[in-house]
Scaffold this motif. Structure first.
Motif, mmCIF file in Angstrom:
data_model
loop_
_atom_site.group_PDB
_atom_site.id
_atom_site.type_symbol
_atom_site.label_atom_id
_atom_site.label_comp_id
_atom_site.label_asym_id
_atom_site.label_seq_id
_atom_site.Cartn_x
_atom_site.Cartn_y
_atom_site.Cartn_z
ATOM 1 N N PHE A 107 2.481 7.729 7.039
ATOM 2 C CA PHE A 107 1.112 7.969 6.544
ATOM 3 C C PHE A 107 0.599 9.366 6.880
ATOM 4 O O PHE A 107 -0.416 9.792 6.347
ATOM 5 N N THR B 38 -5.718 2.455 -0.078
ATOM 6 C CA THR B 38 -5.964 2.603 1.363
ATOM 7 C C THR B 38 -4.916 3.475 2.048
ATOM 8 O O THR B 38 -5.078 3.844 3.204
ATOM 9 N N GLU B 39 -3.852 3.819 1.330
ATOM 10 C CA GLU B 39 -2.837 4.733 1.872
ATOM 11 C C GLU B 39 -2.979 6.109 1.199
ATOM 12 O O GLU B 39 -2.055 6.915 1.208
ATOM 13 N N GLU C 216 -1.345 10.490 3.827
ATOM 14 C CA GLU C 216 -2.803 10.514 3.952
ATOM 15 C C GLU C 216 -3.349 11.744 4.670
ATOM 16 O O GLU C 216 -4.152 12.499 4.115
ATOM 17 N N ILE D 269 0.825 -1.224 0.000
ATOM 18 C CA ILE D 269 0.000 0.000 0.000
ATOM 19 C C ILE D 269 0.852 1.263 0.000
ATOM 20 O O ILE D 269 0.490 2.261 -0.610
ATOM 21 N N ARG D 270 2.004 1.217 0.691
ATOM 22 C CA ARG D 270 2.809 2.452 0.795
ATOM 23 C C ARG D 270 3.773 2.603 -0.381
ATOM 24 O O ARG D 270 3.872 3.679 -0.963
ATOM 25 N N ARG E 175 -3.050 9.645 12.790
ATOM 26 C CA ARG E 175 -3.831 8.834 11.844
ATOM 27 C C ARG E 175 -4.782 9.687 10.995
ATOM 28 O O ARG E 175 -5.285 10.718 11.455
ATOM 29 N N PRO E 176 -5.117 9.155 9.785
ATOM 30 C CA PRO E 176 -5.931 9.955 8.852
ATOM 31 C C PRO E 176 -7.436 9.629 8.812
ATOM 32 O O PRO E 176 -8.209 10.393 8.241
ATOM 33 N N GLU E 177 -7.875 8.482 9.368
ATOM 34 C CA GLU E 177 -9.193 7.939 8.982
ATOM 35 C C GLU E 177 -10.364 8.899 9.174
ATOM 36 O O GLU E 177 -11.300 8.934 8.355
ATOM 37 N N LEU F 16 -9.346 3.397 13.445
ATOM 38 C CA LEU F 16 -9.213 2.850 12.089
ATOM 39 C C LEU F 16 -10.573 2.648 11.425
ATOM 40 O O LEU F 16 -10.725 2.848 10.222
#
Ligand code: DMJ
Length: 648
Positions: free
Chosen positions: A597, A625-626, A601, A275-276, A537-539, A466
């Motif tokens: 991330f 997803t990243e 993100e 993903i990255r 985190r980005p979510e 998440l």
């Protein structure tokens, strides 16, 4: 640097030179051969001595028989004038006193001479043979060396060029400047934050995977193995490009060209690297058109393929980039692979097949899909653990947060990325989401919609940070949902966004905890100390952005701005941005990690939130997803190699 390895070959040890190795291995091998030669000589001399001693020692039994001269001795090759035949037909010599003794002495003497001569000849032959073998060995070493030189030459010549394929439509890579000055101001602030994160990494952590912004040095975790693969550079490239930070992008590109080498002895997470790195490199390629990113993505993808060598084709969680040996996380239930890991390869692997013409990537991910489709699902739910040896589920634990999350995301995005032609993916997504809604989605007493976790038939009323990405996923999947439930899913997305915002708003720092509960009068707050951290985190911001794009409700920009300000206030330090250990404390401590991330993100979604919608339109781009954007492939018009219907 790589080190030379000695490999056994035909009972000897022949050096295998690795790139950059000098003549050292040859030298070492020569020494070993000389030693071996001397040992062989000593051994042969010793054997010869034993052999000689055996013959030279007096044979008592023979003497006894001669001395007695009485017993018949069977010596068929010696003629005797007095020979006769026994009834049995054997030749017999009869003893004849002093005459016979003299004859025997002569015979013994001639026998000794013969043995001596034989012995000398054998020794001479052995010497010659050994000399000859040594030359042979040297010739073999030379042949090996030539082979290695040839291999190195081939490597230097670079990988084979990829087949030319039409560039998918690249739409909306523009400035995206918003019309409203206050929005523009916010966007400029996000760009400034990105520059601070990048410049700090550039100064203190360059080439390392991540940055320790307080210690001001490089950082890495086990997902990248023992490597310095510049994860932050690769993860940040497309963000820099989208934000128009061209000098920084060029700097990153140069590092990739000159330093990014996947031939390292590092055991990495297949999922994370996919993903990255693959996602990041592919996005950088599509945005900039620079071939180097495509080539690097393909080189890395080849290194991941051995992870699929399991009895079921479900890949291992980790693979050693050099040896290709794979294994699973020690903590995973019964040696299982993880649903969110082996189920989050599809987007990147379809693009790899498209770009290379190699069907293997597409076939690997389609094999996973087919295998899952055949399996029983408890209550229609996908457990998070699947054993790659037996093909059986591990613990019956289902989650839309960690361990499960992006598996569902990639079903939906496989459909979107195929220009909505992959209807199998869409159907699988719809069925999965229906079961999740039925068993995992609940409303708290205070009216907050949350997604719990299913553990062996029991619903845990806890939601992870998440899982907050799911608000955006529900909104993204609303269009095209069955039974005209688009409105319902957009509403569900809005409710999740609201709940996740509450989880931020109910803290001291206005930053969300890692996990929060809906139990015993608690609503959207963390209980355990080890769930109170925020690691950039980005979510939640990701969901705000999708909700903004689909509704244009100003509250999403407002909520995004609150989060951006809190990050700038509480996570910013002179050496970059750090996670914090307790979002409920007015005096938080730092975890001293600037996650890659954060650049890939969190900052990208914030920037897009304050940009106009024509920058990276969702009809043309699907974000992995990243948050790495990949263009829609019009698979109605393109046939991917390996996707042709099976011939009868
Ligand atoms: C990211 O690496 C990806 O979004 C992944 O899917 C799970 N979460 C992290 C960031 O929180």
């Amino acid at each position: 640097m790589t080190t030379p390895a000695l490999l056994p070959l035909s009972g000897r040890r022949i050096p295998t030179l690795s790139p950059g190795a000098s003549s050292f291995p040859h030298h070492r091998a020569t020494l070993r051969l000389s030693e071996k030669f001397i040992l062989l000589l000593i051994l042969s001399a010793f054997i010869t001595l034993c052999f000689g001693a055996f013959f030279f020692l007096p044979d008592n039994s023979k003497h006894k028989r001669f001395d007695l001269g009485l017993e018949d001795v069977l010596i068929p090759h010696i003629d005797s004038p007095k020979e006769g035949k026994h009834a049995s037909g054997q030749v017999v010599i009869h003893g004849q006193g002093a005459h016979d003794e003299h004859r025997h002495r002569e015979e013994e003497e001639s026998l000794r001479d013969k043995i001596r001569a034989d012995h000398e000849r054998a020794l001479q032959e052995a010497k010659e043979k050994l000399r000859k073998s040594r030359e042979d060995l040297q010739a073999e070493i030379q042949t090996e060396k030539n082979k290695v030189i040839e291999d190195l030459k081939k490597k230097d010549a670079g990988p084979k060029p990829l087949p030319p394929v039409p560039m998918p439509k690249v739409v909306g890579v523009n400035d995206g400047e918003p019309l409203e000055p206050d929005v523009k101001e916010k966007r400029d602030k996000i760009r400034e934050m990105t520059k601070h994160a990048w410049d700090s990494y550039r100064q203190y952590g360059w080439g390392h995977n991540e940055l320790k912004p307080l210690a001001k040095k490089g950082h890495s975790t086990n997902i990248f193995g023992n490597s310095q693969l510049g994860a932050t550079i690769v993860d940040a490239l497309d963000t820099l490009y989208i934000m128009g930070l061209h000098d920084e992008f060029k700097d990153g590109q140069e590092w990739v060209e000159q330093n990014l080498d996947f031939g390292v002895n590092a055991e990495v997470s297949v999922f994370e690297v996919n993903i990255r790195f693959i996602g990041g490199l592919l996005a950088a390629y599509y945005l900039s058109g620079q071939e180097v990113f495509k080539m690097k993505a393909v080189q890395l993808a080849e290194k991941l393929l051995p992870a699929f060598n399991t009895p079921t084709g479900i890949p291992w969680a980790m693979v050693n980039l050099k040896s290709g040996v794979g294994r699973n996380w020690g903590w995973a239930s019964a040696g299982s692979s993880i649903l969110a890991e082996f189920g989050t390869l599809h987007m990147e692997f379809v693009h790899l097949t498209y770009l290379t013409g190699n069907p293997a990537y597409y076939q690997k991910v389609m094999h996973i899909r087919k295998l899952l489709a055949k399996m029983d699902r408890p209550n229609g739910l996908y457990p998070n653990y699947l054993n790659p040896r037996t093909g059986r589920w591990g613990q019956h634990h289902t989650s839309v947060g960690g361990l499960g999350d992006s598996f569902y995301e990639y079903l939906l995005k496989a459909w979107l990325m195929s220009d909505k032609t992959d209807t199998e993916a869409r159907k699988t997504y719809d069925d999965a989401i229906e079961a999740i809604e039925r068993h995992l989605v609940r409303k708290s007493n205070g009216g907050l919609t949350f997604i719990g976790e299913w553990k062996n038939g029991h619903l845990e009323r806890k939601m992870g940070h998440l899982a907050c990405f799911a608000g955006g996923m529900f909104a993204l999947g609303a269009d095209g949902s069955p039974d005209d439930k688009a409105g319902h899913y957009l509403q569900l997305g809005a409710e999740i966004a609201h709940t996740c915002h509450e989880s931020y708003d109910r803290t001291v720092l206005k930053l969300g905890p890692e996990a929060f509960k809906f139990d015993s009068g608690l609503e959207a707050v963390a209980v355990r100390q080890n769930e109170k951290y925020y690691i950039l985190r980005p979510e939640v911001i990701e969901t705000y952005w999708y909700m903004w794009r689909f509704t244009h409700d100003p509250k999403y920009r407002q909520w995004g701005w609150e989060a951006a300000q809190a990050i700038d206030k509480y996570c910013r330090v002179s050496g970059g941005f750090s996670g914090v250990k307790d979002v409920y404390s007015s005096n938080p401590t730092y975890d001293d990690v600037q996650q890659s991330f954060f650049l890939a993100e969190t900052l990208k979604y914030l920037y897009l939130l304050f940009s106009s919608d024509d920058l990276m339109p969702l009809e043309n781009w699907v974000f992995n997803t990243e948050a790495h954007p990949l263009p829609v492939l019009h698979l109605g018009n393109i046939t991917l190699p390996g996707s042709e219907p099976a011939q009868r």
